[in-house]
Enzyme design. Structure first.
Site, PDB file in Angstrom:
ATOM      1  N   THR A  98      19.886 -16.893 -47.689  1.00  0.00           N
ATOM      2  CA  THR A  98      19.932 -15.798 -48.654  1.00  0.00           C
ATOM      3  C   THR A  98      18.537 -15.229 -48.844  1.00  0.00           C
ATOM      4  OG1 THR A  98      20.256 -15.210 -50.989  1.00  0.00           O
ATOM      5  CG2 THR A  98      19.860 -17.528 -50.516  1.00  0.00           C
ATOM      6  N   GLU A 121      16.417  -5.238 -59.137  1.00  0.00           N
ATOM      7  CA  GLU A 121      17.587  -4.441 -59.514  1.00  0.00           C
ATOM      8  C   GLU A 121      18.320  -5.021 -60.717  1.00  0.00           C
ATOM      9  OE1 GLU A 121      20.311  -4.248 -56.244  1.00  0.00           O
ATOM     10  OE2 GLU A 121      20.051  -6.362 -55.733  1.00  0.00           O
ATOM     11  N   HIS A 168      19.355  -1.801 -48.531  1.00  0.00           N
ATOM     12  CA  HIS A 168      19.815  -2.789 -47.562  1.00  0.00           C
ATOM     13  C   HIS A 168      18.883  -2.973 -46.378  1.00  0.00           C
ATOM     14  CE1 HIS A 168      23.467  -2.623 -49.938  1.00  0.00           C
ATOM     15  NE2 HIS A 168      23.867  -3.698 -49.300  1.00  0.00           N
ATOM     16  N   ARG A 181       8.123   8.460 -59.742  1.00  0.00           N
ATOM     17  CA  ARG A 181       9.020   8.517 -58.597  1.00  0.00           C
ATOM     18  C   ARG A 181       9.615   7.133 -58.355  1.00  0.00           C
ATOM     19  NH1 ARG A 181       8.365  12.970 -59.662  1.00  0.00           N
ATOM     20  NH2 ARG A 181       7.716  14.748 -58.369  1.00  0.00           N
ATOM     21  N   ASP A 226      17.572 -13.972 -51.508  1.00  0.00           N
ATOM     22  CA  ASP A 226      17.225 -14.151 -52.917  1.00  0.00           C
ATOM     23  C   ASP A 226      16.463 -15.442 -53.195  1.00  0.00           C
ATOM     24  OD1 ASP A 226      18.444 -11.742 -53.866  1.00  0.00           O
ATOM     25  OD2 ASP A 226      20.396 -12.698 -53.606  1.00  0.00           O
TER      26      ASP A 226
END
Length: 357
Positions: free
Chosen positions: A134, A231, A281, A275, A136
């Site tokens: 992963t 995110e 992805h 900005r 993460d």
């Protein structure tokens, strides 16, 4: 003769081929005669019996390739025990296909949800060995997961590229990095890319503290500010809400993601141009970096040893710079999050990085 099943599950694809190759090469170089059955598209292949026999030729030249030769898919753990649209019991179907092929072991590569299902199959009596894949880096029981370093490299490169335009135009730039629940990727990429502010899911932020950092940089003559935002970053106000109230708020959320909310708040309170860049992805794909190629190969080799030793029910992990065997029941369902008091966070603060807390 050993019959080994293999599948790759989840959304991250770096170094999967390298890890599978490590398993197969170790088995092939032993005196044991082995057959490898590759299930296509993750658990879906195991459920519906979609597989193909794999040979040494399938693993030749794949060390440097991203993606997975078996394909992958998301099969959420929370619905794994629900019947499929045709009423098929998915868990029973996986068990039947395992026994139909007379498998001695199933090698499963994936992240947190993947390991929950793997542990369920272990409880159902199947011989399971898993590998931690992963971006993460959030699996409990291992200091590192393969795919993580490759994703750090990509996210860091994105921040590096933003530096040029941010400095030229004197703007505030936000780079949104993947990570809904855990901020390891954002933390490492943010530090490597020289971000001035890093916002993580584990450290709820105060937007006024973020703005204070931007204004402090202005006073010191720094024309730009780089903010790395996970995110799953969350404000202190939202973190204080109940799950029910937060869900209700998100139903009417006017922004594409938290990065755009942070950008709007900064623009409104400071008048500065902001900005947002979202690599998305890109962080999940591409050729694995050299570190991940070596790391995944080492973990794969240890998985091969486990199979040869008839040792099942383990995830191959990495602790204190050593490859270790971690009981699968200790891994499943646990997240390795960023501790706000961790030394890496404190060191980042000493470097002048603001976390908005």
């Amino acid at each position: 003769m050993k019959r080994i099943g293999m599948l790759t599950s989840g959304g991250d694809c770096q170094a999967l081929n390298a890890a599978m190759r490590g398993v197969v090469k170790t088995l092939a170089n032993s005196k044991e005669e082995v057959e490898i059955y590759g299930f296509l598209d993750g658990y879906r292949g195991l459920i519906y019996g979609n597989f193909r026999m794999l040979t040494d030729k399938d693993f030749s030249g794949i060390l440097t390739k991203g993606g997975t030769i078996l394909g992958t898919s998301r099969t959420p753990f929370k619905t794994i025990q629900d019947p499929d649209p045709n009423g098929l019991n998915k868990v029973e179907a996986m068990k039947q296909n395992y026994y139909k092929l007379q498998l001695d072991c199933l090698v499963i590569l994936g992240g947190n949800g993947t390991h929950k299902t793997a542990n369920l199959l272990r409880k159902e009596g199947l011989n399971i060995v898993t590998l931690p894949k992963t971006i993460d880096n959030d699996l409990w029981g291992t200091d590192m997961t393969f795919g993580f370093q490759s994703a750090v490299d990509i996210a860091t490169d994105a921040i590096d590229c933003i530096h040029t335009t941010a400095a030229s135009h004197g703007r505030v730039f936000i780079v949104e990095v993947m990570g809904h629940k855990v901020g390891w990727l954002t933390l490492n990429a943010g530090m490597a890319g020289g971000a001035d502010i890093i916002l993580l899911p584990e450290i709820p932020y105060d937007i006024d503290k973020v703005i204070e950092k931007i204004e402090d940089r202005d006073k010191k003559g720094c024309r730009f500010t780089i903010i790395a935002v996970a995110e799953g970053a969350i404000s202190k106000e939202d973190a204080a809400l109940t799950k029910k109230d937060y869900k209700k708020k998100m139903e009417k959320y006017p922004f594409p993601s938290v990065s755009y909310e942070v950008a709007a708040q900064i623009q409104e309170k400071t008048g500065r141009e902001v900005r947002v860049t979202v690599p998305g992805h890109m962080q999940r794909g591409g050729s694995p970096c050299p570190y991940d190629r070596v790391f995944a190969s080492r973990l794969g080799s240890e998985a091969g040893k486990l199979i040869l030793d008839n040792q099942y029910g383990f995830m191959v992990g990495y602790k204190n710079r050593e490859i270790v065997r971690v009981p699968l029941e200790d891994v499943a369902g646990k997240l390795k999050t960023v501790d706000p008091d961790a030394t890496i966070v404190q060191e980042a603060k000493l470097l002048g990085i603001c976390f908005g807390d």
